[in-house]
Scaffold this motif. Sequence first.
Motif, mmCIF file in Angstrom:
data_model
loop_
_atom_site.group_PDB
_atom_site.id
_atom_site.type_symbol
_atom_site.label_atom_id
_atom_site.label_comp_id
_atom_site.label_asym_id
_atom_site.label_seq_id
_atom_site.Cartn_x
_atom_site.Cartn_y
_atom_site.Cartn_z
ATOM 1 N N LEU A 86 0.848 -1.195 0.000
ATOM 2 C CA LEU A 86 0.000 0.000 0.000
ATOM 3 C C LEU A 86 0.883 1.244 0.000
ATOM 4 N N LEU A 87 0.378 2.322 -0.529
ATOM 5 C CA LEU A 87 1.058 3.642 -0.502
ATOM 6 C C LEU A 87 2.447 3.561 -1.127
ATOM 7 N N ARG A 90 4.968 6.593 -2.041
ATOM 8 C CA ARG A 90 4.376 7.858 -1.605
ATOM 9 C C ARG A 90 4.790 8.173 -0.160
ATOM 10 N N PHE A 91 4.812 9.470 0.124
ATOM 11 C CA PHE A 91 5.100 9.952 1.482
ATOM 12 C C PHE A 91 6.468 9.483 1.983
ATOM 13 N N GLN A 92 7.377 9.372 1.059
ATOM 14 C CA GLN A 92 8.744 9.023 1.429
ATOM 15 C C GLN A 92 9.642 10.122 0.874
#
Lengths: 250, 181
Positions: A86-87, A90-92
């Motif tokens: 999931l994800l 992203r958001f890294q």
Amino acid sequence: MKKRKHIITSPVLFFSAAAVLLLLSTVGSTRAALTYYSDSYEMNVEVSSIGVSLLENGTIISNRNYTEQGWVSNHVGEDGEPRGILLEGRFQGDEKLVPGKQYEETLSVQNSGQIDSYVRVILYRSWADAAGRRDTRLNPELIHLDGLGETGNGWIVDESASTKERTVLYYQRPLAQGEETSLLCTGLRIDPEVLKKAETENGQTSYLYNGYRFFLEAEVDAVQTHNAEDAIKSAWGVDVSIGEDKSLHL
Amino acid sequence: MTENKKWMRRTLCLASAALLLTAGAGSGRAMAYFTTYALASGEGTLVLGTPQTEITEEVINGTKQVTLQNIGDYDCYVRLKVFAADADTINYSYSQNWTQREDGYFYYEPILTPKGTEGSTADRFDIEISALKETPEEDSLLPSEFNVIVIQEYTMVLYDEAGSPYADWNLAESAADPAQE
């Protein structure tokens, strides 16, 4: 002496009967095995195979389908389980996650098998520090999945089985072959409340949640619709009732 | 007679066990339901930092020109407030992006984007000090000191459930010590 002989004969008879019954049960299996190689059975395999897929933003990220080759998954984790990511990506790194901002995160389930099935999803949310140690002091409810548990989208929350970290949802209608559920959630959002957990010292503000990793896990389960109440009780350990319209009720 | 009873009991026990085994062999098939499952997991990192802003003030011909700039890595909103000993002697000049609200603050409506980006600097905010403007330089009545204090604050950009950005000024911080001229 005659009576003693009669007594000895009885267990022999019982064992013989048991042996015959056992033999018959084996014959039953053998019969099934013989059918396995027949043409008609090959068709039955197609009809009776079950499968389920989890979709994130419209893309299948994890599935497990029974096929002629056995169980097949497009993503298998190191533990050998059908485990997607999931994800992903992203958001890294440089992409900063802004508190309060809604990011696209839709989840849905598709029946990727050949038989109708009921499905449920168990979602886990948690926080962990940079080293990956889970920190239960931080509130998992601040990891919002917008639309989760909203009435009218076909999903019902099992409140008795849900906690702050875990949400258990059942899709009320059975899914036909290839059918997809309505969206389980529509977006991901970190509650701006995380900004209020802060301390200011010498003009410098430090946030409690800064640097923390949030985790999202999803488990999708599917079960046959035939004899559904017993099947769900057996597979998921949950008492449900199935209405005349085949809708599932907790 | 006692021996016979023992035989009978043993026989019944063995027969019961045999029947249970037979029944168990059948129930194994009956409990096999079609089930499957799929798993997925993921993570993200929450990086929270404080925006940083810089205020630049320059007095040219009796006008204090104030410029605010985002010098940090995070989007932010800014506002400022002006304090003067005699408010009647000052006039403001600013673009339509600035709005004065009832609390006396001037709010810069657009978001100031991080340093190095196009929207990191707010439109200039001018404070005209009429007392200085109207008094000829050679006039002996020229005040030797005229205090105009500008306080500037910033706050992070937040988003509501609809995805619209907003400012929570309860979280505001001052950029620097109040500047005065």
